[in-house]
Design a protein around this motif. Structure first.
Motif: not given
Ligand code: ADP
Length: 715
Positions: A221, A225, A243, A274, A276, A286-288, A310-311, A313, A316
């Protein structure tokens, strides 16, 4: 070795000596020995005997040592934690130790000459035969794992090692029971598999970092992600040009605040963080949602860091939209509040005029009809202003802007005042309005008198409204709270013999804008806000209204309040004023010399105040200013005794004007009395803060204005 050689040498020497002595003895017997020779021979023989005895002793000791060694060896052999077996090349047992026999769960004697292969499970028999074969045909140490099938137990896992004996005839074999080891190994493998399955199928990204923050492991996973394969992720640092991490505000997150670095630095878990992730191939962030914790080794140092994510997005996006919606709702609410304030001001101003002037008009010589019409107009305007007040109260409570003003209050005064308000109304309806205060009730408590009165007025007003015959009973009781003499537990109840409320509507009537049923509304009027407001006000006092009602028979609305006892002091100067005979006091002072400035932008209100002033203080000088600027100019020019100041005025409001006047200090302590709408939160407090000395609430009622004028002009 050296000892053995020595012993052999000495034995040889003794033998040699014995031979020599024998020859001498023989030759001596052939020819007679002399006496000296005989004595020498006897001596030799005696020494030799001693030597022999000594040898015997040595031999006994050597034998004992050998027996001890054998005993030790046997013990070691038998009780070693390993089974020792001597087998023929074809697998028959020739010899075995005690541990070996215990391993096979049989007596040693019964195992000698039996075939070892007999105890080996079918599935491992070929492995055993191969092992036996290899040992028999090589000089090397061999090993293998097999299972033993024993009569009374489940399969036993054993580890064999074997080597050929020196004479090449036997196989020397050791056996170790590894069943527990195997079980542990199996359990470990199982648990590893379980966790691997879990990690692989978990819908949460998991990354395991080394203590230097490099990545050791990631689950599928996490790959999904992050968009990199397991191999690509492995051994990367969390800081990576691939990234970029950003904060909630889209600003770059400093490397030291990366989740793994935070955990390594603080040595503490990280929760609900949180982050990004910006990647070159994807335009949107992408927000996690990240959680993580450190794993410590036995020395207490961090050995690994586990991060789960976990995502969020979509969430958010929703949050951003919700925040926008909330902001726009708040701004709409602010707009609504300001609209309500403005509208209420606009509506209240003419209504105040109507109430004030009808009040004045009713004091003139009117005929019966005119009086009746005038009082209808006055009552209607009063009802209208009460409705507006209710709506404003409601919106203030809704927006959490209403605060209680707690001070020492007189419960007797408050309840009597409530009864006074409705006395005439009850008389007109021929309903008994009864007040009952138990003698345990303290006179003074700490509370908000206005809000408490508001609740009681609403309940008694409703009771009267919905009762045709019978009585309305306001009662007040008190329980002492054990252990705390300062607190009292008050019980308020308003009981009537009116129309009652159907069981199914008893909850509904407390909701805002809800009435029991529409036909009743039309018949009795009202907004459906009274109970909701009362309940919310009581909520601020940690209480709520309860209801007992039987349809067609009557209702009882009641609530409890826990309040602190007061110190039995009189709270305000106003009460003192009430006790003085007004006519008497007014007549003592000459008010014709007094000059009063009225600051008011509304012409009707100005006319009303002027008319009231003329009737209360005939002969006094009244000056007028239609805004703050003019008021300040007049204050500078004239010698004034008192200023009546409106609050909401164009250009410069009442607060600013007062502050400037007080700042000028032309002559000290000129009383400034606010003419306040008295409805906005903290308006009265604001008046006093800006330097005003007192206030009169609109609609201005003659007796209120009289009281205040008297108080401040007398001083
Ligand atoms: P309003 O009286 O302005 O309509 P309230 O919130 O004070 O609003 O009351 C809501 C409803 O509860 C009333 O319309 C009425 O139906 C019912 N109600 C309140 N008090 C009584 C009472 N004493 N007897 C019967 N019904 C009542």
């Amino acid at each position: 070795m050296g000892n053995i050689e020595k012993k052999t040498d000495s034995l040889l020497r003794i033998r040699q000596k014995a031979e020599e002595l024998y020859l001498i003895k023989e030759s001596k017997y052939s020819s007679p020995l002399s006496e000296w020779e005989t004595l020498k021979l006897i001596h030799e023989l005696e020494v030799h005997q001693i030597e022999l005895e000594m040898q015997k002793e040595e031999l006994i000791l050597a034998k004992e040592a050998a027996e001890n060694a054998i005993q030790k060896y046997t013990e070691l052999y038998d009780f070693a934690p390993v089974g020792y077996f001597t087998l023929t090349n074809s697998g028959f047992i020739i010899e075995l130790n005690l541990s070996g026999s215990q391993l096979l769960h049989k007596d040693r004697s019964k195992l000698i000459n039996s075939q070892f292969g007999f105890f080996v499970s079918d599935d491992t028999k070929s492995a055993f035969n191969k092992f036996l074969d290899s040992v028999s045909n090589s000089n090397k140490n061999e090993c293998c794992e097999i299972k033993l099938l024993l009569e009374d137990t489940a399969l036993t896992n054993v580890y064999l090692t074997g080597i050929l004996s020196e004479n090449k005839e036997h196989v020397l074999m050791t056996i170790v029971d590894i069943t527990d080891l195997k079980e542990t190994e199996f359990a470990l493998t199982e648990s590893e598999k379980r966790y691997r399955d879990l990690l692989n199928n978990l819908d949460v990204g998991i990354i395991l970092h080394n203590k230097d923050a490099s990545i050791l492991y990631s689950n599928p996973k996490a790959s999904e992600l992050i968009g990199l394969s397991k191999e690509q992720i492995k051994e990367k640092q969390s800081f990576n040009p691939i990234w970029e991490f950003v904060k909630d505000d889209y600003q770059q997150l400093p490397v030291e605040n990366y989740p793994v670095n935070q955990i390594i630095r603080t040595k503490k878990p990280l929760t609900n963080f949180t982050i990004g992730i910006k990647k070159p191939d994807i335009t949107a962030v992408q927000w996690h949602f990240i959680n993580g914790f450190p794993v410590f080794n036995a020395a207490g140092d961090i050995s690994e860091v586990i991060i789960s994510f976990i995502e969020i997005t979509e969430l958010k996006k929703l949050e951003i939209e919700l925040t926008k919606a909330k902001e726009s709702a708040e701004s709409a609410n602010r707009a609504k509040s300001s609209f309500l304030t403005n509208m209420s001001h606009e509506i209240r101003t003419p209504l105040n005029g109507i109430i004030g002037f009808t009040d004045l008009l009713m004091r003139t010589n009117l005929d019966v009809n005119q009086k009746e019409y005038m009082s209808a107009v006055n009552e209607s305007a009063t009802i209208l202003i009460e409705i507006i007040n209710d709506i404003l109260d409601f919106s203030k409570i809704e927006s959490g802007k209403l605060e209680l003003n707690v001070e020492e209050i007189n419960l007797f005064d408050i309840t009597h005042h409530v009864i006074d308000i409705f006395k005439f109304h009850a008389e007109a309806k021929k309903i008994d309005l009864i007040l009952n205060i138990e003698n345990t009730v303290p006179k003074f408590v700490l509370g908000d008198s206005i809000r408490l009165k508001q609740v009681l007025v609403n309940l008694v007003g409703n009771a009267l409204k919905f009762t045709k015959i019978g009585y309305v009973h306001l009662s007040l009781g008190c329980d002492l709270i054990s252990g705390d003499m300062n607190q009292c537990h008050l019980h308020f109840s308003v009981k009537d013999t009116g129309i009652g409320i159907k069981q199914e509507n008893q909850e509904k009537v407390f909701q805002s804008f809800i009435q029991e049923d529409c036909s009743i509304t039309r018949k009795f009027g009202g907004t459906g806000l009274g109970l909701a407001i009362s309940n919310q006000l009581l909520g601020l006092m940690n209480s709520e209204i309860q209801l007992k009602s039987t349809f067609g028979q009557g209702s009882e609305f009641y609530f409890n309040l826990t309040l602190e006892r007061g110190q039995h002091k009189n709270t305000s100067g106003v009460q003192e004023v009430k006790t003085v005979d007004e006519n008497n006091t007014f007549s003592c002072i000459d008010y014709s010399t007094k000059t009063i400035l009225v600051v008011e932008d509304n012409k009707i209100n100005m006319l009303l105040v002027r008319t009231l002033l003329k009737s209360i203080l005939p002969g006094c000088t009244i000056l007028e200013a239609s805004d703050g600027e003019k008021a300040i100019k007049m204050y500078k020019k004239e010698k004034l005794d008192l200023i009546l100041m409106d609050i909401q005025m164009p250009h410069k409001n009442g607060y600013q004007t007062t502050a400037e006047i007080k700042h000028l200090k032309k002559y000290n302590n000129i009383p400034i009395i606010a003419l306040t709408a008295g409805i906005m939160l903290g308006e009265k407090e604001k008046c006093l803060e800006s330097g005003m000395d007192d206030y009169v609430s609109k609609p201005i009622i003659r007796c209120h204005l009289e009281e205040v004028l008297y108080k401040w002009l007398k001083e």
